[in-house]
Write a protein that holds these residues in place. Structure first.
Motif, PDB file in Angstrom:
ATOM      1  N   SER A  29       0.824  -1.200   0.000  1.00 51.15           N
ATOM      2  CA  SER A  29       0.000   0.000   0.000  1.00 51.15           C
ATOM      3  C   SER A  29       0.866   1.262   0.000  1.00 51.15           C
ATOM      4  O   SER A  29       0.547   2.247  -0.678  1.00 51.15           O
ATOM      5  N   LYS A  32       2.404   1.539  -3.563  1.00 50.13           N
ATOM      6  CA  LYS A  32       1.351   1.969  -4.485  1.00 50.13           C
ATOM      7  C   LYS A  32       1.008   3.447  -4.249  1.00 50.13           C
ATOM      8  O   LYS A  32       0.848   4.217  -5.196  1.00 50.13           O
ATOM      9  N   GLY A  33       0.909   3.844  -2.997  1.00 51.97           N
ATOM     10  CA  GLY A  33       0.608   5.237  -2.678  1.00 51.97           C
ATOM     11  C   GLY A  33       1.653   6.197  -3.211  1.00 51.97           C
ATOM     12  O   GLY A  33       1.324   7.257  -3.749  1.00 51.97           O
ATOM     13  N   GLU A  36       1.381   6.307  -7.076  1.00 52.49           N
ATOM     14  CA  GLU A  36       0.197   7.094  -7.445  1.00 52.49           C
ATOM     15  C   GLU A  36       0.459   8.585  -7.248  1.00 52.49           C
ATOM     16  O   GLU A  36       0.027   9.403  -8.059  1.00 52.49           O
ATOM     17  N   ILE A  39       2.639   9.833 -10.137  1.00 50.23           N
ATOM     18  CA  ILE A  39       1.837   9.972 -11.356  1.00 50.23           C
ATOM     19  C   ILE A  39       0.941  11.205 -11.285  1.00 50.23           C
ATOM     20  O   ILE A  39       0.773  11.923 -12.272  1.00 50.23           O
ATOM     21  N   ALA A  40       0.392  11.470 -10.107  1.00 44.57           N
ATOM     22  CA  ALA A  40      -0.498  12.622  -9.925  1.00 44.57           C
ATOM     23  C   ALA A  40       0.253  13.949  -9.816  1.00 44.57           C
ATOM     24  O   ALA A  40      -0.363  15.008  -9.800  1.00 44.57           O
TER      25      ALA A  40
END
Length: 137
Positions: A29, A32-33, A36, A39-40
């Motif tokens: 997690s 992945k966080g 993410e 990417i953001a």
């Protein structure tokens, strides 16, 4: 007595296995966080997933992001990403293998290490990248 001990061990085994799985999921997690957040374009959130040892090496958000952009494109801007093998090295440390395709189309294996912090979260202590022939899991 031996039978009682065996029964206790059999009953506790699933608990230990589950605890390891829960820790691995928590580590995944965090990975992945962070990806993410990359990417953001949320650099501050991405930096928040770094463990204290990483923050000591890269004490500012700008230095951290410059390092990531320069040397970690396969996880900074992945075309694809898949979690592979994970190993609980201790109750405090997880090693997670991530298979990724970089923006240039090349395949990579990223090996993350994460350590549980005092607040119970897992933070990234390091990432090792190497080019891979394929993403076969």
């Amino acid at each position: 007595m031996q039978r009682l001990l065996l029964t206790i061990l059999i009953c506790l085994t699933p608990v230990f296995a589950f605890a390891g799985e829960a820790e691995i999921r928590a580590a995944q997690s965090s990975i992945k966080g962070q990806i993410e957040a990359f990417i953001a374009g949320d650099d501050a959130r991405a930096y928040s997933y770094a463990a204290p040892n990483i923050k000591r090496m890269f004490p500012t958000l700008e230095r951290f992001m410059a390092m990531v952009r320069q040397g970690y494109q396969p996880v900074y801007r992945p075309r694809s990403l898949a979690f592979d093998k994970a190993v609980e090295l201790s109750g405090e440390t997880i090693m997670q293998r991530v298979l990724t395709t970089a923006p240039n189309g090349r395949n990579y294996e990223a090996v993350y290490t994460l350590k549980r912090q005092a607040d119970g979260t897992f933070r990234i202590t390091g990432v090792s990248l190497r080019e891979a022939a394929s993403l076969a899991i």
